[in-house]
Design a protein around this motif. Structure first.
Motif, PDB file in Angstrom:
ATOM      1  N   ASP A   1     -36.732  44.840  20.262  1.00 48.59           N
ATOM      2  CA  ASP A   1     -37.517  45.928  20.840  1.00 48.59           C
ATOM      3  C   ASP A   1     -37.659  47.092  19.873  1.00 48.59           C
ATOM      4  OD1 ASP A   1     -38.117  44.952  23.447  1.00 48.59           O
ATOM      5  OD2 ASP A   1     -36.010  45.178  23.967  1.00 48.59           O
ATOM      6  N   ALA A   2     -36.871  47.088  18.822  1.00 52.44           N
ATOM      7  CA  ALA A   2     -36.905  48.205  17.860  1.00 52.44           C
ATOM      8  C   ALA A   2     -37.807  47.863  16.691  1.00 52.44           C
ATOM      9  CB  ALA A   2     -35.503  48.492  17.346  1.00 52.44           C
ATOM     10  N   PHE A   3     -38.572  48.840  16.223  1.00 52.49           N
ATOM     11  CA  PHE A   3     -39.355  48.663  15.008  1.00 52.49           C
ATOM     12  C   PHE A   3     -39.391  49.998  14.267  1.00 52.49           C
ATOM     13  CE2 PHE A   3     -42.152  49.532  18.540  1.00 52.49           C
ATOM     14  CZ  PHE A   3     -43.007  50.511  18.085  1.00 52.49           C
TER      15      PHE A   3
ATOM     16  N   CYS B   1     -48.295  32.962  12.261  1.00 51.63           N
ATOM     17  CA  CYS B   1     -47.734  31.989  11.326  1.00 51.63           C
ATOM     18  C   CYS B   1     -46.598  32.635  10.548  1.00 51.63           C
ATOM     19  CB  CYS B   1     -48.810  31.462  10.372  1.00 51.63           C
ATOM     20  SG  CYS B   1     -49.368  32.663   9.163  1.00 51.63           S
ATOM     21  N   GLU B   2     -45.672  31.788  10.098  1.00 47.98           N
ATOM     22  CA  GLU B   2     -44.590  32.254   9.245  1.00 47.98           C
ATOM     23  C   GLU B   2     -45.028  32.129   7.791  1.00 47.98           C
ATOM     24  OE1 GLU B   2     -41.233  29.907  10.466  1.00 47.98           O
ATOM     25  OE2 GLU B   2     -40.778  31.268  12.130  1.00 47.98           O
ATOM     26  N   CYS B   3     -44.187  32.547   6.875  1.00 44.88           N
ATOM     27  CA  CYS B   3     -44.544  32.490   5.456  1.00 44.88           C
ATOM     28  C   CYS B   3     -44.701  31.043   4.992  1.00 44.88           C
ATOM     29  CB  CYS B   3     -43.467  33.189   4.621  1.00 44.88           C
ATOM     30  SG  CYS B   3     -43.299  34.942   5.004  1.00 44.88           S
ATOM     31  N   LEU B   4     -43.957  30.144   5.602  1.00 47.48           N
ATOM     32  CA  LEU B   4     -44.004  28.727   5.228  1.00 47.48           C
ATOM     33  C   LEU B   4     -44.176  27.851   6.465  1.00 47.48           C
ATOM     34  CD1 LEU B   4     -41.109  28.480   2.624  1.00 47.48           C
ATOM     35  CD2 LEU B   4     -43.514  28.029   2.154  1.00 47.48           C
ATOM     36  N   ARG B   5     -45.160  26.977   6.448  1.00 50.63           N
ATOM     37  CA  ARG B   5     -45.305  25.803   7.295  1.00 50.63           C
ATOM     38  C   ARG B   5     -45.557  26.027   8.777  1.00 50.63           C
ATOM     39  NH1 ARG B   5     -41.195  21.084   5.591  1.00 50.63           N
ATOM     40  NH2 ARG B   5     -42.822  19.929   6.678  1.00 50.63           N
TER      41      ARG B   5
ATOM     42  N   ALA C   1     -41.981  39.924  18.293  1.00 52.98           N
ATOM     43  CA  ALA C   1     -40.884  40.713  17.722  1.00 52.98           C
ATOM     44  C   ALA C   1     -39.696  39.832  17.351  1.00 52.98           C
ATOM     45  CB  ALA C   1     -40.456  41.795  18.708  1.00 52.98           C
ATOM     46  N   SER C   2     -39.576  38.678  18.005  1.00 55.79           N
ATOM     47  CA  SER C   2     -38.448  37.789  17.709  1.00 55.79           C
ATOM     48  C   SER C   2     -38.716  36.882  16.508  1.00 55.79           C
ATOM     49  CB  SER C   2     -38.146  36.918  18.932  1.00 55.79           C
ATOM     50  OG  SER C   2     -39.229  36.042  19.198  1.00 55.79           O
ATOM     51  N   LYS C   3     -39.958  36.868  16.021  1.00 55.45           N
ATOM     52  CA  LYS C   3     -40.315  36.017  14.874  1.00 55.45           C
ATOM     53  C   LYS C   3     -40.170  36.845  13.589  1.00 55.45           C
ATOM     54  CE  LYS C   3     -41.632  32.446  17.390  1.00 55.45           C
ATOM     55  NZ  LYS C   3     -40.966  32.820  18.636  1.00 55.45           N
ATOM     56  N   GLN C   4     -38.974  36.802  13.026  1.00 59.50           N
ATOM     57  CA  GLN C   4     -38.673  37.674  11.881  1.00 59.50           C
ATOM     58  C   GLN C   4     -39.387  37.227  10.599  1.00 59.50           C
ATOM     59  OE1 GLN C   4     -34.442  38.097  11.536  1.00 59.50           O
ATOM     60  NE2 GLN C   4     -34.256  39.267  13.424  1.00 59.50           N
ATOM     61  N   ASP C   5     -39.798  35.972  10.529  1.00 57.20           N
ATOM     62  CA  ASP C   5     -40.456  35.475   9.321  1.00 57.20           C
ATOM     63  C   ASP C   5     -41.974  35.456   9.444  1.00 57.20           C
ATOM     64  OD1 ASP C   5     -38.042  35.049   8.042  1.00 57.20           O
ATOM     65  OD2 ASP C   5     -37.821  33.022   8.848  1.00 57.20           O
ATOM     66  N   LYS C   6     -42.526  36.125  10.456  1.00 56.69           N
ATOM     67  CA  LYS C   6     -43.982  36.065  10.653  1.00 56.69           C
ATOM     68  C   LYS C   6     -44.705  36.762   9.503  1.00 56.69           C
ATOM     69  CE  LYS C   6     -44.682  40.213  13.487  1.00 56.69           C
ATOM     70  NZ  LYS C   6     -43.341  40.715  13.585  1.00 56.69           N
TER      71      LYS C   6
END
Length: 585
Positions: A413-415, A513-517, A493-498
């Motif tokens: 919830d924090a950004f 999408c994430e950085c990979l795949r 917010a839960s997708k840290q690699d987005k």
């Protein structure tokens, strides 16, 4: 900023779903097609001197895949040979190889400090293109997406200083001449900034117009520069070319030229000499009262006042208008009146159309008047704000449900940026006319729903993601809530690699999408073909929202990501993937 109207975003309750139960993971297979590229994408890695967060946001996270919203399922990218490549999809099972539509005249590898090549589709037949070295191209493309009608022809190209990327552009007709306005984004070294990052961000607003009287050559007629301390999340020019909207963490201001400064100083001297206000005005919830002191020789017959729903014009004798311009808000012009009082002053009464709306100015941009606030209104305002203040630290410790408990907040919830603002700049005065403090409404992404309108932007509101459509021609409804993606604010917010986010122009799904795949797709609730019961509550479920996950067969990083109503396009260094999300009508 002082004269700007402070606004707020009004969400439509009918577009919110307080009973949304979440996304159900679906294992249904997604059709995924891939095309190998003849040459790798022209990716430009950040240099050692591009080490700030702004460099990463502007250039390191750049979307190398460009969606042409004027034509369905039409995407472009630039390869390492400087070729602009196009893929237009009509049938997934009969995909053609990307085709070359244009080749940049410059050798991209020869420039050491170049940025990535960038482009924007200004209209259905016009394109703005940058080669990343500081040169801007204006291109007449013809009808795009078809090799029979698409032919890119350079009508203007010029070196415009240090390298930049094209942030946005629009094509419009003004004074019977075709014009194109372009926004150029730069991150530049700031020698005066000794305490911060040592860089500042500039947005250059360039207007290119066609010559008059049969001269079809295009030339720059106006260059204006805005400067700020953070890369804007969103920056777009209004379709008419008259204004500009920016969403950014830190404010932007126009940089003045020397001639502008001299003119402003002269105006300041004149305004200092004329200290007495031209008129006084005050307001209640229902009306606005204007008082003007009249010269001795003015009679009732010398006064001409014209009321309209959004404008007022006051003229004395045959002189230029004493007051003229657009009112802050609409009035019931048929009920507006005026009288001459005993003290030889003119009193004008305007009846507000929107009762309760507080005006921050009388005539937009007119600073010659003075607002007089009623003492009773002061006490009303103070009383309405009383609940926000207290003389003790915790006035009601026994209260069962405190308004907020920071310990209950989760990490997602924090950004970092909770101070972003949305500003609208006027192209003539170069000043902010409207401003919205976005507070905790985190910016997520932008999308073009209608290419003839400004791009929409998506903001987090609590757990949801709300899509907003700017309407520059509707001052009363300048930002409209047009769609809601349930719980997307919380989920993303839960997708840290987005890396990238997008949504379908018909709002049927959102994706990231994430950085990979990996690609995550969130379909909005749709009616079920079969009967489904909620066992806990013992009721029938009418519709379900689905989450789908696609894993790409590639180890290269994702460089581009675009969504249409039917497909997702994902670009890696050497492959272009198409994911069929929805079947066509």
């Amino acid at each position: 900023m002082a004269g700007a109207a402070h606004c707020s975003l009004q969400a439509k309750r009918l577009l919110l779903d307080p009973k949304f139960e979440g996304y159900k993971l679906s294992l249904e297979p997604l059709a995924c097609y891939q095309l190998g590229l003849d040459a790798a994408v022209a990716e430009v890695q950040l240099r050692d001197d591009q080490y700030t967060l702004d460099h990463m946001r502007a250039f390191g996270m750049y979307n190398y895949l460009h969606l042409d919203s004027w034509y369905q399922d039409n995407v472009y990218y630039v390869d390492q040979f400087g070729r602009v490549m196009n893929l237009s999809v009509t049938l997934d099972t009969a995909l053609q190889k990307p085709r070359e539509v244009f080749r940049l005249p410059t050798d991209l590898t020869a420039c050491d400090n170049r940025l990535c090549a960038s482009m924007h589709f200004s209209s259905s037949t016009w394109v703005t293109l940058s080669d990343g070295t500081g040169r801007l191209y204006l291109i007449k493309s013809g009808k795009r997406g078809s090799s029979a009608t698409e032919k890119w022809e350079i009508v203007f190209n010029e070196e415009l200083g240090s390298p930049f990327i094209v942030a946005h552009s629009v094509s419009f007709i003004k004074s019977d001449a075709h014009s194109v306005a372009v926004l150029l984004l730069r991150v530049e070294k700031d020698e005066l900034d000794t305490k911060g990052s040592g860089f500042h961000v500039t947005l250059e607003w360039v207007t290119i117009a066609e010559g008059k009287e049969g001269d079809h050559r295009y030339e720059i007629i106006k260059r204006r520069v805005l400067q700020g301390k953070s890369v804007p999340h969103y920056a777009a020019i209004e379709p008419s070319g008259d204004g500009l909207m920016i969403v950014s963490h830190k404010p932007f201001t126009f940089m003045q030229s020397e001639s502008d400064k001299l003119e402003e100083n002269d105006e300041a001297k004149v305004s200092n000499e004329k200290k007495d206000p031209l008129y006084y005005w005050q307001q209640t919830e229902d009306d606005v009262t204007i008082t003007v002191h009249l010269p001795q020789d003015i009679t009732r017959d010398d006064i001409k006042i014209h009321f309209s729903p959004n404008n007022i014009c006051v003229t004395l004798k045959d002189q230029p208008p004493l007051m003229e311009g657009k009112l802050y808000s609409s009035v019931d012009h048929e009920s507006c009146t005026w009288i001459i009082r005993e003290d030889k002053s003119l009193e004008i009464s305007l009846i507000k159309k929107n009762e309760g709306c507080r005006w921050t100015e009388l005539i937009v941009g007119d600073t010659r008047g003075e607002f007089i606030i009623d003492p009773s209104q002061c006490s009303e305002i103070a009383e309405s704000l009383m609940h926000l203040t207290s003389e003790v630290m915790n006035p009601n410790p026994e209260k069962e449900n405190p308004p907020c408990n920071a310990q209950e907040l989760e990490e997602c919830d924090a950004f970092l940026e909770d101070g972003a603002s949305l500003s609208r700049f006027d192209g003539d005065t170069l000043k902010v006319t409207h401003i919205i403090n976005l507070g905790s409404n985190q910016y997520l992404f932008s999308v073009v729903v209608n290419p003839k309108e400004m791009p929409c932007f998506c903001l987090r509101h609590d757990v949801d993601a709300l899509l907003w459509q700017p309407h520059s021609d509707q001052p009363e409804n300048m930002w409209e809530h047009i769609a809601t993606f349930n719980a997307l604010g919380y989920v993303q917010a839960s997708k840290q690699d987005k890396k990238f986010m997008a949504c379908a122009p018909d709002y049927s799904y959102a994706a990231l999408c994430e950085c990979l795949r990996r690609v995550f797709i969130y379909r909005q609730p749709t009616p079920l073909a079969t009967v489904l019961y909620n066992r806990k509550e013992g009721r029938q479920v009418g519709q379900v929202a689905k989450q789908l996950v696609a894993t790409l067969e590639a180890n290269d990083p994702i460089l581009g990501f675009q969504a249409t109503s039917e497909r997702l396009f994902v670009l890696t260094t050497k492959t272009l993937f198409l994911i069929k999300v929805n079947s066509g009508n």
